[in-house]
Design an enzyme around this catalytic site. Structure first.
Site, PDB file in Angstrom:
ATOM      1  N   CYS A 207       5.647  -5.249 -23.382  1.00  0.00           N
ATOM      2  CA  CYS A 207       4.126  -4.849 -23.948  1.00  0.00           C
ATOM      3  C   CYS A 207       4.319  -3.232 -23.816  1.00  0.00           C
ATOM      4  O   CYS A 207       4.227  -2.510 -22.788  1.00  0.00           O
ATOM      5  CB  CYS A 207       3.227  -5.249 -22.872  1.00  0.00           C
ATOM      6  N   HIS A 208       3.957  -2.457 -24.889  1.00  0.00           N
ATOM      7  CA  HIS A 208       3.919  -1.252 -25.047  1.00  0.00           C
ATOM      8  C   HIS A 208       3.203  -0.476 -26.069  1.00  0.00           C
ATOM      9  O   HIS A 208       2.847   0.659 -26.023  1.00  0.00           O
ATOM     10  CB  HIS A 208       5.583  -0.680 -25.297  1.00  0.00           C
ATOM     11  N   ARG A 209       2.770  -1.163 -26.981  1.00  0.00           N
ATOM     12  CA  ARG A 209       1.671  -0.680 -28.235  1.00  0.00           C
ATOM     13  C   ARG A 209       0.525  -0.233 -27.425  1.00  0.00           C
ATOM     14  O   ARG A 209      -0.210  -0.765 -26.736  1.00  0.00           O
ATOM     15  CB  ARG A 209       1.491  -1.529 -29.210  1.00  0.00           C
TER      16      ARG A 209
END
Length: 362
Positions: A207-209
């Site tokens: 998860c990075h957006r």
């Protein structure tokens, strides 16, 4: 006569894609020269010499070390730095990848100096203009000379926007990468043994957006869903430092106790984990496709995807950042596995076609 290509990259996924094309360029070293420019957009502690050795590509000739700050400031600083390099190197082509601020800065710097631009992954659309990536890719496409598309859907998107000149479906360079490194990861990575994992015995999550990490409600729903899944099966989560910081800031770090949280991983370790997972949960465009290439069911924690083919073929479910939808998708994949085996992303020879187009149009 030797033709010079300046390749602009700024994020780890772009280096991975560029590695495949760089190998093809080296096969034509008598007529092609490549100069790699790293803007420094994404700081990644694993992008050390080991990273470049794993990918079998040279360390970039230039590193602008532009990271942090707002989109405008970052893009402007990159634009200034790239322009000076292009004035010095005088390339015949500027090669850009994907949809980052580095992509846009490279395209703008080149076109203002009347240097033709080749855009790898042209034509992708999420149709969500709130995403910075969507703005970047649309603008980059508009000012590129060669639009190197990964799928027929991407070609169709460009045609819908009245772009038909210089458009080519070359296939997806990430498929080239997946095929090239698949067996290398199996042989050389020891990540499963190190973590005590078994094949098909865990879920892999990333998860990075910004659309997720910058919203405490969305991020909270994601980590709550992952913690619930972790009751049934180990959930391995390589965690970006920024995501970790925001989880702590939002008071959500306690959810991580249920997960196997790791620092960002070397490339081959990540490939090994992807191949052996029972399911992948991600908001990454690249990881969605890698899941498809390795035939691992994927749950995409976004409201849309550029890779509709993976959804249409049943290997990918869009769940947004909704705890219930994520768990529902997980239960669906737990009870039945996808079977479709179509190949919408080409035959694994996209890199060669990209280089052929560059040479043919020089």
């Amino acid at each position: 006569m030797t033709r010079k290509i300046v390749t602009i990259v700024g994020a780890r996924p772009q280096f991975i894609k560029a590695a495949a094309v760089s190998r093809e360029i080296l096969k034509h070293s008598s007529v092609l020269e490549e100069v790699i420019v790293h803007t420094g957009q994404h700081y990644d502690p694993n992008m050390s010499q080991v990273f470049f050795d794993e990918l079998e590509i040279p360390t970039p000739k230039y590193n602008l070390e532009v990271s942090g700050g707002g989109h405008g400031a970052m893009t402007g600083r990159m634009l200034e730095g790239i322009e000076q390099i292009l004035l010095s190197e005088k390339p015949d082509w500027v090669l850009i990848y994907g949809d980052t601020n580095s992509t846009l800065a490279g395209a703008l710097a080149a076109v203002k100096l009347h240097i033709p631009v080749a855009h790898v992954e042209a034509g992708l659309r999420s149709f969500n203009m709130r995403m910075p990536e969507e703005v970047n890719r649309i603008l980059a496409d508009r000012i590129s000379t060669l639009l190197l598309c990964p799928t027929e859907a991407a070609v169709g998107n460009l045609a819908h926007e009245s772009m038909i000149q210089g458009v080519h479906n070359v296939g997806d360079v990430m498929y080239d990468v997946a095929l090239y490194y698949r067996e290398r990861a199996r042989v050389n990575s020891r990540i499963l043994q190190r973590l005590g994992l078994t094949e098909q015995g865990y879920a892999l999550a990333t998860c990075h957006r910004a659309e997720n990490t910058d919203d405490p409600i969305r991020l909270g729903a994601i980590v709550a869903a992952l913690a619930k899944i972790a009751v049934e099966i180990p959930v391995v989560m390589p965690l970006h430092p920024r995501t970790c910081k925001l989880l702590q800031q939002y008071g959500l770090a306690h959810e991580l106790k249920a997960l196997h949280v790791l620092d960002p991983l070397p490339f081959l370790d990540m490939v090994a984990l992807e191949q052996a997972a029972s399911v992948i949960l991600t908001d990454s465009g690249g990881v969605q496709k890698e899941a498809f290439f390795y035939r691992v069911p994927c749950i995409t924690m976004r409201d849309e995807t550029e890779w509709l083919e993976t959804v249409e073929l049943g290997w990918n479910q869009l769940a947004g950042a909704d705890r219930s939808r994520i768990l529902e998708a997980y239960n669906t994949f737990s009870n039945s596995s996808p079977t479709a085996c179509a190949a919408p992303y080409g035959d694994g020879a996209a890199s060669g076609r990209i280089v052929e187009k560059l040479m043919a149009n020089s």
